[in-house]
Design a protein around this motif. Structure first.
Motif, mmCIF file in Angstrom:
data_model
loop_
_atom_site.group_PDB
_atom_site.id
_atom_site.type_symbol
_atom_site.label_atom_id
_atom_site.label_comp_id
_atom_site.label_asym_id
_atom_site.label_seq_id
_atom_site.Cartn_x
_atom_site.Cartn_y
_atom_site.Cartn_z
ATOM 1 N N ALA A 187 0.824 -1.204 0.000
ATOM 2 C CA ALA A 187 0.000 0.000 0.000
ATOM 3 C C ALA A 187 0.862 1.260 0.000
ATOM 4 C CB ALA A 187 -0.927 -0.007 1.215
ATOM 5 N N ILE A 188 1.917 1.245 0.791
ATOM 6 C CA ILE A 188 2.794 2.408 0.859
ATOM 7 C C ILE A 188 3.562 2.579 -0.441
ATOM 8 C CG2 ILE A 188 4.832 3.369 2.022
ATOM 9 C CD1 ILE A 188 3.877 2.046 4.580
ATOM 10 N N PHE A 189 4.077 1.473 -0.993
ATOM 11 C CA PHE A 189 4.893 1.557 -2.198
ATOM 12 C C PHE A 189 4.095 2.059 -3.388
ATOM 13 C CE2 PHE A 189 6.940 0.054 -6.010
ATOM 14 C CZ PHE A 189 8.285 0.250 -5.749
ATOM 15 N N ALA A 190 2.853 1.562 -3.543
ATOM 16 C CA ALA A 190 2.042 1.937 -4.698
ATOM 17 C C ALA A 190 1.842 3.449 -4.777
ATOM 18 C CB ALA A 190 0.686 1.232 -4.620
ATOM 19 N N LEU A 191 1.776 4.113 -3.647
ATOM 20 C CA LEU A 191 1.519 5.549 -3.632
ATOM 21 C C LEU A 191 2.796 6.375 -3.709
ATOM 22 C CD1 LEU A 191 -0.433 7.949 -3.261
ATOM 23 C CD2 LEU A 191 -0.145 7.683 -0.789
ATOM 24 N N LEU A 192 3.842 5.933 -3.021
ATOM 25 C CA LEU A 192 4.994 6.807 -2.811
ATOM 26 C C LEU A 192 6.194 6.550 -3.723
ATOM 27 C CD1 LEU A 192 5.077 6.936 1.109
ATOM 28 C CD2 LEU A 192 3.994 8.519 -0.487
ATOM 29 N N SER A 193 6.176 5.492 -4.530
ATOM 30 C CA SER A 193 7.354 5.195 -5.347
ATOM 31 C C SER A 193 7.353 5.905 -6.695
ATOM 32 C CB SER A 193 7.474 3.689 -5.579
ATOM 33 O OG SER A 193 6.454 3.247 -6.458
ATOM 34 N N GLY A 194 6.167 6.190 -7.230
ATOM 35 C CA GLY A 194 6.087 6.795 -8.550
ATOM 36 C C GLY A 194 6.181 5.794 -9.679
ATOM 37 N N GLU A 195 6.181 4.504 -9.365
ATOM 38 C CA GLU A 195 6.287 3.496 -10.421
ATOM 39 C C GLU A 195 5.030 3.463 -11.283
ATOM 40 O OE1 GLU A 195 6.660 -1.325 -11.078
ATOM 41 O OE2 GLU A 195 6.187 -0.508 -9.114
ATOM 42 N N MET A 196 3.857 3.469 -10.668
ATOM 43 C CA MET A 196 2.614 3.384 -11.426
ATOM 44 C C MET A 196 2.137 4.756 -11.896
ATOM 45 S SD MET A 196 -1.080 1.733 -10.352
ATOM 46 C CE MET A 196 -0.369 0.090 -10.294
ATOM 47 N N ILE A 197 2.105 5.713 -10.993
ATOM 48 C CA ILE A 197 1.643 7.063 -11.323
ATOM 49 C C ILE A 197 2.817 8.026 -11.171
ATOM 50 C CG2 ILE A 197 0.003 8.900 -10.800
ATOM 51 C CD1 ILE A 197 -1.841 6.822 -9.613
ATOM 52 N N PRO A 198 3.327 8.589 -12.264
ATOM 53 C CA PRO A 198 4.470 9.509 -12.183
ATOM 54 C C PRO A 198 4.137 10.731 -11.331
ATOM 55 C CG PRO A 198 4.080 8.799 -14.448
ATOM 56 C CD PRO A 198 2.908 8.325 -13.649
ATOM 57 N N PHE A 199 5.112 11.214 -10.614
ATOM 58 C CA PHE A 199 4.904 12.376 -9.749
ATOM 59 C C PHE A 199 4.611 13.640 -10.548
ATOM 60 C CE2 PHE A 199 7.848 10.225 -6.430
ATOM 61 C CZ PHE A 199 6.795 9.436 -6.017
ATOM 62 N N THR A 200 4.923 13.642 -11.843
ATOM 63 C CA THR A 200 4.639 14.817 -12.675
ATOM 64 C C THR A 200 3.135 15.037 -12.831
ATOM 65 O OG1 THR A 200 4.838 13.407 -14.651
ATOM 66 C CG2 THR A 200 6.791 14.656 -13.979
ATOM 67 N N LEU A 201 2.331 14.004 -12.567
ATOM 68 C CA LEU A 201 0.875 14.137 -12.648
ATOM 69 C C LEU A 201 0.268 14.581 -11.329
ATOM 70 C CD1 LEU A 201 0.008 10.939 -14.742
ATOM 71 C CD2 LEU A 201 0.405 13.274 -15.542
ATOM 72 N N PHE A 202 1.077 14.633 -10.276
ATOM 73 C CA PHE A 202 0.612 15.099 -8.978
ATOM 74 C C PHE A 202 0.706 16.629 -8.939
ATOM 75 C CE2 PHE A 202 0.831 11.294 -5.971
ATOM 76 C CZ PHE A 202 0.777 10.367 -6.998
ATOM 77 N N PRO A 203 -0.010 17.268 -8.019
ATOM 78 C CA PRO A 203 0.256 18.701 -7.791
ATOM 79 C C PRO A 203 1.741 18.921 -7.528
ATOM 80 C CG PRO A 203 -1.699 18.016 -6.593
ATOM 81 C CD PRO A 203 -1.092 16.760 -7.163
ATOM 82 N N LYS A 204 2.288 20.020 -8.012
ATOM 83 C CA LYS A 204 3.745 20.207 -8.005
ATOM 84 C C LYS A 204 4.352 20.050 -6.620
ATOM 85 C CE LYS A 204 7.408 23.299 -9.585
ATOM 86 N NZ LYS A 204 7.745 24.565 -10.269
ATOM 87 N N ALA A 205 3.736 20.649 -5.598
ATOM 88 C CA ALA A 205 4.295 20.568 -4.249
ATOM 89 C C ALA A 205 4.302 19.126 -3.744
ATOM 90 C CB ALA A 205 3.495 21.457 -3.295
ATOM 91 N N VAL A 206 3.210 18.404 -4.009
ATOM 92 C CA VAL A 206 3.111 17.004 -3.555
ATOM 93 C C VAL A 206 4.123 16.138 -4.283
ATOM 94 C CG1 VAL A 206 1.599 14.986 -3.399
ATOM 95 C CG2 VAL A 206 0.689 17.275 -2.977
ATOM 96 N N GLY A 207 4.226 16.321 -5.603
ATOM 97 C CA GLY A 207 5.180 15.548 -6.377
ATOM 98 C C GLY A 207 6.614 15.787 -5.941
ATOM 99 N N THR A 208 6.942 17.028 -5.607
ATOM 100 C CA THR A 208 8.296 17.357 -5.157
ATOM 101 C C THR A 208 8.610 16.675 -3.836
ATOM 102 O OG1 THR A 208 8.226 19.508 -6.278
ATOM 103 C CG2 THR A 208 9.861 19.229 -4.535
ATOM 104 N N ILE A 209 7.654 16.709 -2.912
ATOM 105 C CA ILE A 209 7.863 16.076 -1.606
ATOM 106 C C ILE A 209 8.055 14.568 -1.765
ATOM 107 C CG2 ILE A 209 6.775 15.533 0.605
ATOM 108 C CD1 ILE A 209 5.422 18.268 0.475
ATOM 109 N N PHE A 210 7.202 13.933 -2.575
ATOM 110 C CA PHE A 210 7.310 12.493 -2.793
ATOM 111 C C PHE A 210 8.645 12.121 -3.438
ATOM 112 C CE2 PHE A 210 2.503 11.267 -2.914
ATOM 113 C CZ PHE A 210 2.421 11.601 -1.563
#
Length: 267
Positions: A187-210
């Protein structure tokens, strides 16, 4: 002189034991378990196709398609689940302490032999070769990015093994809750690794933190370098080195301490 010879001989024995373990684990998939492994490949393929359809429907760039392609091909290297946790429940962890190698090295060798090599030969390489025929470029942004991405992948895999060892140590404290530890990890890996959903699709601040967190260095790091999406590849590599030194130090200490509380179930 004799001392030097003994040290070198010791390293030679260790490398031979690791190679033998990898080879034996690779052959095991043909001992009635290939259909089970092939089912896993099918699930990865379906997930890949669904993600490609989503990115194309959203008119995302070519880099994101390549990102998803390489994330699928390198899934085993980016989402490392060694036998460390499951062996506690099976009771097979005891035998690993009797092998002529550190138990941590045994888990790594088994993972490479059982998952990495078959996955590359029977799924990753064919998918990489077929990618141009479905309109996806499998190539890195440049030769320079490809070399840096390979170095980043090695650092990501090393960090993945360290984190997996931490969860195995955590499972020792849960006693018979080994699979709970695996569920929490997934559960933790699926959200925080960026393997499935790239951080570029997250809000910029959230993606940067991740991206600055340890799991972000596993999936997001090498994939963004490979596709050229990383603004500063040198910073990504430096961050991976930092997390490797930090997490491995904590993982080894935690694992050694947790072994005192280890209870093995099964047989």
């Amino acid at each position: 002189m004799n001392q030097k010879k003994n040290i070198l001989s010791g390293y030679g024995s260790l490398l031979k034991a690791i190679r033998s373990t990898m080879f034996i684990c690779t052959k095991q998939i043909f001992d009635g378990g290939f259909l089970f492994v092939a089912g896993g490949y099918m699930i990865q393929a379906v997930q890949f196709v669904m993600l490609i359809f989503i990115w194309k429907s959203l008119n995302q760039g070519e880099e994101l398609l390549t990102y998803t392609l390489m994330a699928t091909i390198l899934h085993q290297e980016l989402n490392i689940i060694s036998p460390a946790t499951s062996s506690l429940w099976e009771g097979s962890v005891i035998g690993r302490f009797l092998r002529p190698m550190p138990v941590e090295a045994s888990f790594i060798a088994e993972t490479i032999g059982k998952w990495w090599i078959p996955n590359f030969l029977f799924f990753g390489l064919p998918l990489w070769l077929l990618a141009p025929f479905i309109g996806i470029s499998p190539w890195p942004a440049s030769l320079h990015h490809g070399i840096l991405a390979f170095i980043s992948l090695l650092l990501a895999a090393s960090l993945g093994f360290a984190i997996d060892l931490i969860f195995a140590s955590f499972a020792m404290h849960l006693k018979n809750g080994c699979f709970a530890a695996l569920a929490i990890r997934e559960a933790i890996f699926a959200l925080l690794s960026g393997e499935m959903i790239p951080f570029t699709l997250f809000p910029k601040a959230v993606g940067t933190i991740f991206s600055l967190m340890p799991l972000g260095s596993i999936g997001h790091g090498p994939l963004t370098i490979y596709t050229g999406l990383a603004d500063n590849p040198g910073f990504v590599l430096g961050l991976q080195v930092f997390w490797n030194l930090t997490i491995w130090t904590g993982a080894i200490l935690f694992f050694r301490k947790s072994k005192e509380r280890m209870i093995s179930f099964g047989g």
